[in-house]
Design a protein around this motif. Structure first.
Motif, mmCIF file in Angstrom:
data_model
loop_
_atom_site.group_PDB
_atom_site.id
_atom_site.type_symbol
_atom_site.label_atom_id
_atom_site.label_comp_id
_atom_site.label_asym_id
_atom_site.label_seq_id
_atom_site.Cartn_x
_atom_site.Cartn_y
_atom_site.Cartn_z
ATOM 1 N N GLU A 40 8.341 30.151 16.964
ATOM 2 C CA GLU A 40 8.943 29.614 18.396
ATOM 3 C C GLU A 40 9.704 30.870 19.121
ATOM 4 O O GLU A 40 10.278 31.638 18.355
ATOM 5 C CB GLU A 40 10.089 28.911 18.042
ATOM 6 C CG GLU A 40 10.681 27.953 19.463
ATOM 7 C CD GLU A 40 11.101 26.409 19.372
ATOM 8 O OE1 GLU A 40 11.242 25.969 20.286
ATOM 9 O OE2 GLU A 40 11.465 25.592 18.083
ATOM 10 N N GLY A 41 9.560 30.912 20.304
ATOM 11 C CA GLY A 41 10.271 31.988 20.925
ATOM 12 C C GLY A 41 8.928 33.490 20.878
ATOM 13 O O GLY A 41 9.005 34.036 21.543
ATOM 14 N N VAL A 42 7.830 33.272 20.123
ATOM 15 C CA VAL A 42 7.135 34.044 20.079
ATOM 16 C C VAL A 42 5.701 33.962 20.139
ATOM 17 O O VAL A 42 4.442 34.695 20.985
ATOM 18 C CB VAL A 42 6.967 35.115 18.083
ATOM 19 C CG1 VAL A 42 5.959 36.042 18.626
ATOM 20 C CG2 VAL A 42 8.275 35.621 17.925
ATOM 21 N N ASP A 43 4.970 32.624 19.337
ATOM 22 C CA ASP A 43 3.753 31.838 19.760
ATOM 23 C C ASP A 43 3.912 31.344 20.218
ATOM 24 O O ASP A 43 2.924 30.745 21.049
ATOM 25 C CB ASP A 43 3.206 31.685 18.493
ATOM 26 C CG ASP A 43 3.486 32.951 17.040
ATOM 27 O OD1 ASP A 43 2.795 33.860 17.635
ATOM 28 O OD2 ASP A 43 3.710 32.343 16.038
ATOM 29 N N TYR A 44 5.144 30.615 20.365
ATOM 30 C CA TYR A 44 4.880 29.225 21.752
ATOM 31 C C TYR A 44 6.453 29.312 22.421
ATOM 32 O O TYR A 44 7.659 29.197 21.581
ATOM 33 C CB TYR A 44 4.703 27.834 20.845
ATOM 34 C CG TYR A 44 5.531 27.555 19.615
ATOM 35 C CD1 TYR A 44 6.489 26.783 20.050
ATOM 36 C CD2 TYR A 44 5.284 27.788 18.501
ATOM 37 C CE1 TYR A 44 7.209 26.002 19.255
ATOM 38 C CE2 TYR A 44 5.918 26.867 17.723
ATOM 39 C CZ TYR A 44 7.025 26.368 17.948
ATOM 40 O OH TYR A 44 7.576 25.961 16.688
ATOM 41 N N ARG A 45 6.620 28.170 23.205
ATOM 42 C CA ARG A 45 8.343 27.641 23.896
ATOM 43 C C ARG A 45 7.689 26.680 24.104
ATOM 44 O O ARG A 45 6.932 25.759 24.333
ATOM 45 C CB ARG A 45 8.078 28.691 24.998
ATOM 46 C CG ARG A 45 9.820 28.781 26.011
ATOM 47 C CD ARG A 45 9.617 29.453 26.785
ATOM 48 N NE ARG A 45 9.528 29.002 27.837
ATOM 49 C CZ ARG A 45 9.569 28.039 29.045
ATOM 50 N NH1 ARG A 45 10.498 27.917 28.555
ATOM 51 N NH2 ARG A 45 8.967 28.156 30.192
ATOM 52 N N ARG A 46 9.087 25.835 23.667
ATOM 53 C CA ARG A 46 9.073 24.162 24.384
ATOM 54 C C ARG A 46 10.598 24.406 25.922
ATOM 55 O O ARG A 46 11.371 24.923 25.178
ATOM 56 C CB ARG A 46 9.751 23.627 23.419
ATOM 57 C CG ARG A 46 8.868 23.531 22.295
ATOM 58 C CD ARG A 46 9.263 22.710 21.289
ATOM 59 N NE ARG A 46 10.123 23.257 20.544
ATOM 60 C CZ ARG A 46 11.233 22.403 19.239
ATOM 61 N NH1 ARG A 46 11.561 21.394 19.728
ATOM 62 N NH2 ARG A 46 11.907 22.869 19.323
ATOM 63 N N GLU A 47 10.121 23.332 26.457
ATOM 64 C CA GLU A 47 11.154 23.153 27.525
ATOM 65 C C GLU A 47 11.108 21.596 28.430
ATOM 66 O O GLU A 47 10.159 21.513 27.911
ATOM 67 C CB GLU A 47 10.752 23.927 28.683
ATOM 68 C CG GLU A 47 12.119 23.683 29.667
ATOM 69 C CD GLU A 47 11.993 24.995 31.052
ATOM 70 O OE1 GLU A 47 12.272 24.620 32.014
ATOM 71 O OE2 GLU A 47 11.478 26.168 31.135
ATOM 72 N N VAL A 48 12.408 20.922 27.942
ATOM 73 C CA VAL A 48 12.630 19.585 28.602
ATOM 74 C C VAL A 48 14.200 19.504 29.544
ATOM 75 O O VAL A 48 15.167 20.044 29.396
ATOM 76 C CB VAL A 48 12.543 18.955 26.949
ATOM 77 C CG1 VAL A 48 13.494 17.546 27.750
ATOM 78 C CG2 VAL A 48 11.622 18.750 26.252
ATOM 79 N N ARG A 49 13.379 18.986 30.193
ATOM 80 C CA ARG A 49 14.543 18.887 31.830
ATOM 81 C C ARG A 49 14.110 17.628 31.961
ATOM 82 O O ARG A 49 13.652 16.968 32.609
ATOM 83 C CB ARG A 49 14.506 19.819 33.145
ATOM 84 C CG ARG A 49 15.303 20.172 34.028
ATOM 85 C CD ARG A 49 14.634 20.850 34.831
ATOM 86 N NE ARG A 49 13.664 20.120 35.194
ATOM 87 C CZ ARG A 49 12.935 21.493 35.779
ATOM 88 N NH1 ARG A 49 12.231 21.824 35.365
ATOM 89 N NH2 ARG A 49 11.444 20.636 36.500
ATOM 90 N N THR A 50 15.440 16.685 32.082
ATOM 91 C CA THR A 50 15.869 15.578 32.531
ATOM 92 C C THR A 50 15.730 15.390 34.157
ATOM 93 O O THR A 50 15.656 16.308 34.541
ATOM 94 C CB THR A 50 16.720 14.448 32.248
ATOM 95 O OG1 THR A 50 18.208 15.769 32.511
ATOM 96 C CG2 THR A 50 16.216 14.598 30.156
ATOM 97 N N GLY A 51 15.734 14.489 34.372
ATOM 98 C CA GLY A 51 15.375 13.603 36.117
ATOM 99 C C GLY A 51 16.112 13.241 36.258
ATOM 100 O O GLY A 51 16.805 12.885 35.992
ATOM 101 N N ASP A 52 16.280 12.575 37.639
ATOM 102 C CA ASP A 52 17.073 11.578 38.178
ATOM 103 C C ASP A 52 16.214 10.486 38.855
ATOM 104 O O ASP A 52 16.693 9.172 39.426
ATOM 105 C CB ASP A 52 17.398 11.936 40.371
ATOM 106 C CG ASP A 52 18.295 12.966 39.714
ATOM 107 O OD1 ASP A 52 19.300 13.598 38.319
ATOM 108 O OD2 ASP A 52 18.296 14.275 40.762
ATOM 109 N N THR A 53 14.992 10.456 38.254
ATOM 110 C CA THR A 53 13.929 9.113 38.570
ATOM 111 C C THR A 53 13.503 8.745 37.235
ATOM 112 O O THR A 53 14.346 9.726 36.010
ATOM 113 C CB THR A 53 12.628 9.510 38.946
ATOM 114 O OG1 THR A 53 12.297 10.407 38.304
ATOM 115 C CG2 THR A 53 12.955 10.683 40.727
ATOM 116 N N ASP A 54 12.694 7.396 37.129
ATOM 117 C CA ASP A 54 12.584 7.304 35.656
ATOM 118 C C ASP A 54 11.218 7.439 35.153
ATOM 119 O O ASP A 54 10.112 7.255 34.973
ATOM 120 C CB ASP A 54 12.007 4.750 35.674
ATOM 121 C CG ASP A 54 11.431 4.944 37.441
ATOM 122 O OD1 ASP A 54 10.553 6.425 38.137
ATOM 123 O OD2 ASP A 54 11.078 3.805 37.214
#
Length: 219
Positions: A40-54
């Motif tokens: 992780e960080g070299v071969d792949y990356r993940r990102e999750v971000r919450t929002g204000d809707t459903d």
């Protein structure tokens, strides 16, 4: 909130889960299998971000796996203040080994994001020399609304979706929200190339995102 890393404990727990059968084209059967062999960080990356809707926009084959689905999902999320999640390939080449088919995709952060949502739009890349979007998924009402808005904006979105691109399996990550149904967008190579050129979004990119947001805003 943005979450980009997972602990070794999470990976270890995932390894205990019964491994599903990998799709014929996949190198790894699930996320635990991938995480045990890639960095992780070299071969792949993940990102999750919450929002204000459903609603959440996800791109599970982002980065170098199916460009530019991460950018499209991110823009879609920002357009309406929705949640966002992506798994991106970072390798200089050969990112296809990081592809986990939608029915086996069990990366925990994105799974949790989707599970907590009511509506899901899942962005994917398909092959094709004609600029086309195949709109699928079990959420037929929102699917049809997205298709109609894309057509109104001048994009090709046919009624018929090729086998393997319909996104109608109940195990598909896009259908694992609280309602058990989501929308899957499969953009051909030609369509994606028309939206992003030389690494920069075109005017069509903005029109495309606006069309999708109009559809989801009416949910």
């Amino acid at each position: 909130m943005i979450i980009r890393t997972a602990t070794a404990t999470t990976a270890a727990l995932l390894a205990l889960v019964v491994t599903p059968v990998a799709a014929a084209e996949d190198t790894y059967a699930n996320y635990a299998d991938l995480a045990a062999n890639e960095t992780e960080g070299v071969d792949y990356r993940r990102e999750v971000r919450t929002g204000d809707t459903d609603l959440v926009h996800i791109a599970i084959h982002g980065g170098g796996i199916e460009r530019p689905t991460t950018e499209l999902a991110d823009a879609g999320a920002q357009a309406g203040g929705h949640g966002f999640g992506t798994f991106e390939g970072l390798k200089p080449s050969g990112n296809s080994v990081l592809h986990i088919t939608s029915t086996n995709f069990d990366e925990p952060q994105i799974r949790e994001l989707v599970a907590g949502s009511t509506y899901t739009v899942s962005w994917h890349g398909a092959a094709g020399d004609t600029a086309t979007t195949y709109v699928g998924g079990l959420d037929t009402e929102l699917r049809d609304a997205v298709r109609a808005e894309l057509r109104a904006e001048g994009f090709d979105a046919p009624d018929t979706v090729p086998d393997g691109l319909a996104g109608e399996s109940p195990d598909n990550i896009g259908n694992l929200n609280t309602r058990g149904k989501g929308v899957q967008l499969e953009l051909t190579r030609a369509q994606r190339d028309a939206l992003v050129q030389d690494g920069e979004p075109t005017a069509e990119f903005d029109d495309y995102i606006a069309a999708v947001e109009r559809a989801v805003a009416g949910r």
